[in-house]
Enzyme design. Structure first.
Site, PDB file in Angstrom:
ATOM      1  N   ASP A 185     -14.729 -40.813 -43.601  1.00 43.24           N
ATOM      2  CA  ASP A 185     -15.752 -41.411 -44.605  1.00 43.24           C
ATOM      3  C   ASP A 185     -17.084 -40.624 -44.365  1.00 43.24           C
ATOM      4  OD1 ASP A 185     -15.551 -44.579 -46.324  1.00 43.24           O
ATOM      5  OD2 ASP A 185     -17.482 -43.070 -46.280  1.00 43.24           O
ATOM      6  N   LYS A 209     -20.834 -45.221 -42.694  1.00 43.85           N
ATOM      7  CA  LYS A 209     -20.089 -46.055 -42.552  1.00 43.85           C
ATOM      8  C   LYS A 209     -18.911 -45.817 -41.194  1.00 43.85           C
ATOM      9  CE  LYS A 209     -19.737 -47.596 -47.314  1.00 43.85           C
ATOM     10  NZ  LYS A 209     -18.964 -47.560 -48.440  1.00 43.85           N
ATOM     11  N   ASN A 254     -10.496 -41.965 -55.591  1.00 43.18           N
ATOM     12  CA  ASN A 254     -10.446 -40.921 -56.474  1.00 43.18           C
ATOM     13  C   ASN A 254      -8.901 -40.490 -56.612  1.00 43.18           C
ATOM     14  OD1 ASN A 254     -10.975 -38.156 -55.279  1.00 43.18           O
ATOM     15  ND2 ASN A 254     -12.055 -39.752 -54.248  1.00 43.18           N
ATOM     16  N   CYS A 311     -13.838 -42.706 -61.952  1.00 39.31           N
ATOM     17  CA  CYS A 311     -14.725 -42.050 -63.110  1.00 39.31           C
ATOM     18  C   CYS A 311     -16.161 -42.789 -63.285  1.00 39.31           C
ATOM     19  CB  CYS A 311     -14.107 -42.027 -64.408  1.00 39.31           C
ATOM     20  SG  CYS A 311     -12.661 -40.926 -64.364  1.00 39.31           S
ATOM     21  N   CYS A 368      10.379 -33.413 -59.118  1.00 40.17           N
ATOM     22  CA  CYS A 368       8.899 -33.545 -58.477  1.00 40.17           C
ATOM     23  C   CYS A 368       8.411 -32.291 -58.087  1.00 40.17           C
ATOM     24  CB  CYS A 368       8.712 -34.657 -57.158  1.00 40.17           C
ATOM     25  SG  CYS A 368       7.365 -34.607 -56.456  1.00 40.17           S
TER      26      CYS A 368
HETATM   27 ZN   LIG Z   1       7.442 -36.615 -55.299  1.00 39.28          ZN
END
Ligand SMILES: [Zn+2]
Length: 397
Positions: A185, A209, A254, A311, A368
């Protein structure tokens, strides 16, 4: 009335006794299935302090109910031992007379004489007295037990983010005795964090943090080693940071980092326990490389813009990261100890307003771009590639 000594003498007349030397010779001669089954009949705590290597443990109190599990073949020779050879004498008589074992002996002088002769003793790894107390409620659950607790103490878990999700995860995994917690972090504690980021405090506003979380963990459990990375995860550091961890817990906010993390974790075959939150809604899943789908199988393209918290600042119910973070912490513990059914190939959606959980099946995508390939073939340049992210955020306003 016969005395205890009379009784013992009488029992020993009825059984066979063997000298430790004979047991030792037998063991060094044939380490295969033809050697006698060696059974330690002492109490659990005595056994844990050291036993003869290869001995099975069936304490005398459980002999009748458990010996058949340890020595199913009643014609195979059985050698029993205790501390000094007395309890094992009684046990030997009971095995032969009441349970039908054909060839039972009791080792003279027990493990005390065995040690005096200088023969090998194995001391199993155990918890310290303090750890036994600290983790007693874990050890009492059969799915965890001593073995599971030792696995937790050996485990290395990496937390991405010490914020809303990372805070409860860090606290509960520390409490559970996960031996190494890495924390990534780059942020400092802000007053607006404290509505949900429970590892931090008023006094630590302005503190990094990672330092604040480390303090919270130390206050809770000194068994835990904290490894701090006060940085942002990016393509240049991710492989170095995540390598060597057993499980990664994704609490990042994000999408570019999520995709980058996915690609790197698939390449290194490290499971990721992932969750996200927005408003009153949360979702959680486990991405176990090559066992189940990866993040890209689930989201080949970024989710709709309105679900993209990165965002801009978005509202979230302060309790929600607690709920979702603890579901993640639970999955981590299951993965480490090997208990239950992890959320592999399943996406759980939680709607806090409706108080309802929905489970969706997620399948591996045979096409994939990442997990359908040999992990070695995923190049550094390809990792975390996220087309049109800038445009995507711009469109979200
Ligand atoms: Zn995958």
């Amino acid at each position: 009335m016969p005395t205890a000594a009379d009784l013992l003498r009488e029992v020993k007349e009825q059984i066979r006794e063997v000298d430790p030397r004979e047991v030792q010779d037998d063991r060094s001669r044939n380490g295969d299935g033809s050697s006698p089954v060696l059974v330690d009949v002492r109490e659990q705590n005595e056994y844990e302090q050291g036993h003869i290597p290869g001995a099975v443990h069936v304490s005398k109190g459980f002999l009748e109910s458990r010996i058949e599990g340890a020595a199913p073949d009643k014609s195979r020779p059985v050698v029993l031992y205790c501390a000094s050879g007395n309890r094992s004498a009684y046990a030997a008589r009971s095995l032969e007379r009441d349970l039908g074992y054909e060839n039972v002996s009791s080792m003279t002088g027990g493990i005390t004489l065995w040690k005096d002769r200088g023969y090998e003793v194995e001391v199993p790894r155990a918890l310290t007295a303090e750890q036994r107390e600290r983790y007693s409620r874990h050890v009492l659950i059969p799915e965890i037990g001593l073995e599971g607790q030792l696995k937790l103490l050996d485990a290395k878990v990496l937390l991405l983010g010490a914020g809303g999700l990372g805070s409860p995860i860090a606290l509960y995994l520390a409490a559970a005795g996960v031996g190494t917690l890495g924390i990534v972090d780059d942020d400092v504690v802000d007053l607006s964090n404290l509505q949900r980021q429970v590892a931090h405090t008023n006094e630590r506003i302005g503190v990094p943090k990672v330092d604040s979380a480390e303090q919270a963990i130390r206050d809770l459990n000194p068994d835990v080693e904290v490894v701090k990375f006060q940085t942002r995860l990016d393509a240049s550091n991710i492989m170095e940071i995540i390598e060597g961890y057993d499980v990664i817990v994704d609490g990042v906010d994000n999408f570019p980092t999520r995709y980058l993390l996915n690609d790197a974790s698939v390449r290194l075959r490290i499971p990721v326990v992932s969750a996200s939150i927005l408003g009153f809604d949360g979702q959680v899943s486990v991405f176990a490389p090559f066992e189940g789908p990866c993040y890209r199988c689930l989201y080949p393209t970024p989710p709709p813009a309105e679900l993209a918290p990165s965002c801009g600042a978005n509202g979230v119910l302060g309790v929600l990261p607690g709920t979702m973070g603890l579901l993640q912490a639970t999955e981590v513990i299951k993965l480490v100890v090997g208990a239950g059914e992890p959320l592999v190939g399943r996406l759980v959606l939680y709607d806090a307003l409706a108080a309802s959980f929905t489970e969706l099946k997620v399948r591996r995508d045979p096409d994939c771009p990442v997990c359908s390939r040999d992990p070695e073939s995923i190049s550094d340049e390809e990792m975390g590639v996220f087309p049109d992210y800038e445009a995507f955020c711009a469109a979200a306003g």
